[in-house]
Write an enzyme that holds these catalytic residues in place. Structure first.
Site, PDB file in Angstrom:
ATOM      1  N   ILE A  73       0.830  -1.209   0.000  1.00 47.00           N
ATOM      2  CA  ILE A  73       0.000   0.000   0.000  1.00 47.00           C
ATOM      3  C   ILE A  73       0.862   1.256   0.000  1.00 47.00           C
ATOM      4  O   ILE A  73       1.687   1.466   0.892  1.00 47.00           O
ATOM      5  CB  ILE A  73      -0.959  -0.012   1.215  1.00 47.00           C
ATOM      6  CG1 ILE A  73      -1.798  -1.295   1.203  1.00 47.00           C
ATOM      7  CG2 ILE A  73      -1.850   1.226   1.209  1.00 47.00           C
ATOM      8  CD1 ILE A  73      -2.551  -1.571  -0.100  1.00 47.00           C
ATOM      9  N   LYS A  74       0.601   2.076  -1.009  1.00 47.00           N
ATOM     10  CA  LYS A  74       1.383   3.304  -1.190  1.00 47.00           C
ATOM     11  C   LYS A  74       0.650   4.471  -0.522  1.00 47.00           C
ATOM     12  O   LYS A  74      -0.525   4.737  -0.834  1.00 47.00           O
ATOM     13  CB  LYS A  74       1.496   3.583  -2.686  1.00 47.00           C
ATOM     14  CG  LYS A  74       2.879   3.891  -3.160  1.00 47.00           C
ATOM     15  CD  LYS A  74       2.854   3.950  -4.665  1.00 47.00           C
ATOM     16  CE  LYS A  74       4.104   4.557  -5.215  1.00 47.00           C
ATOM     17  NZ  LYS A  74       4.003   4.758  -6.650  1.00 47.00           N
ATOM     18  N   LEU A  75       1.360   5.151   0.351  1.00 48.94           N
ATOM     19  CA  LEU A  75       0.771   6.256   1.132  1.00 48.94           C
ATOM     20  C   LEU A  75       1.668   7.474   1.014  1.00 48.94           C
ATOM     21  O   LEU A  75       2.895   7.338   0.929  1.00 48.94           O
ATOM     22  CB  LEU A  75       0.706   5.845   2.609  1.00 48.94           C
ATOM     23  CG  LEU A  75      -0.091   4.571   2.903  1.00 48.94           C
ATOM     24  CD1 LEU A  75       0.539   3.795   4.030  1.00 48.94           C
ATOM     25  CD2 LEU A  75      -1.530   4.932   3.220  1.00 48.94           C
TER      26      LEU A  75
END
Ligand code: E4P
Length: 226
Positions: free
Chosen positions: A93-95
């Site tokens: 998951i890219k945040l």
């Protein structure tokens, strides 16, 4: 050093995997837009491709999937991260490297969901995600260089800080625009680079190789006629 492909286009992912063995994929909303598919369709198609290739874990072949960039609240980011993570065990998951994004990365990592803290433009933005166990951070070298900023010091400082404290977070030197930037990242000992297919292909080309090939073809034609 690992090569990730920065793309959500299935034909590019397939080609890069088959021809020069990429080690993972990074996507962002812009790449999904370029793929011409709605976000959920793009994720579904990438999932099907991963299954076809027997790629079953982020440790084997990580695919970074970015959350809705409009989310500004940590709880919302965590909620959405959990949803995308459940879609495929390769998904990371890219945040964003904001206070809320870094907090969401910490919470997700504590739940065993791996994260990539993106849009990193300073070493201080890379420090907290590493302390909190993010799998990846993505310093955007290409964007910084386009703005005329120095990037050798930038990436070098992140790597030095990680070595000082034995942080396990891996640095993805991102948004690269040419082969020299890949070589610079390798020289500094970055764990991973990510860029588009054309940038990798540019790195395989050299005019002297073409010229040499021409010389050898001419010689071949004189010594090995049909
Ligand atoms: C990294 O993970 C990003 O997806 C990427 O490198 C962004 O840069 P670009 O889309 O401008 O190449």
């Amino acid at each position: 050093m690992k090569f990730f492909l920065d793309s959500a286009k299935l034909d590019e992912i397939d080609f890069a995997y088959d021809t020069f063995g990429i080690d993972g994929v990074t996507t962002n909303p812009r790449h999904v837009q370029v793929s011409g598919k709605p976000f959920k369709v793009a994720l579904r198609d990438i999932s099907a491709w991963l299954k076809d290739h027997a790629l079953t874990s982020y440790a084997q072949f990580p695919v970074s999937v970015e959350i809705n960039p409009h989310l500004a609240d940590t709880a919302d980011m965590v909620r959405e991260g959990r949803i995308y993570s459940a879609l495929n065990p390769c998904f990371v998951i890219k945040l964003p490297a904001t206070e809320q994004g870094i907090a969401a990365s910490r919470q997700l990592e504590r739940d065993g969901i791996r994260t990539n803290v993106t849009l990193v433009f300073s070493p201080s933005q890379a420090l907290a995600p590493a302390k909190n166990g993010a799998l990846f951070v993505s310093p955007f070298v290409g964007w910084k260089e386009e703005a005329g900023d120095d990037t050798a010091q930038f990436v070098g400082d992140i790597l030095k800080i990680y070595r000082n404290y034995d942080f396990k977070t891996q640095v993805i030197v991102a948004a690269l625009r040419n082969a020299k930037q890949i070589v610079d990242a390798a020289r500094m000992g970055a764990h991973i680079v990510t860029c588009g297919l054309a940038v990798y292909q540019g790195g395989f080309e050299h005019p002297y190789t073409r010229k040499g090939l021409q010389i050898f073809q001419n010689a071949w034609d004189k010594t090995a006629p049909e």
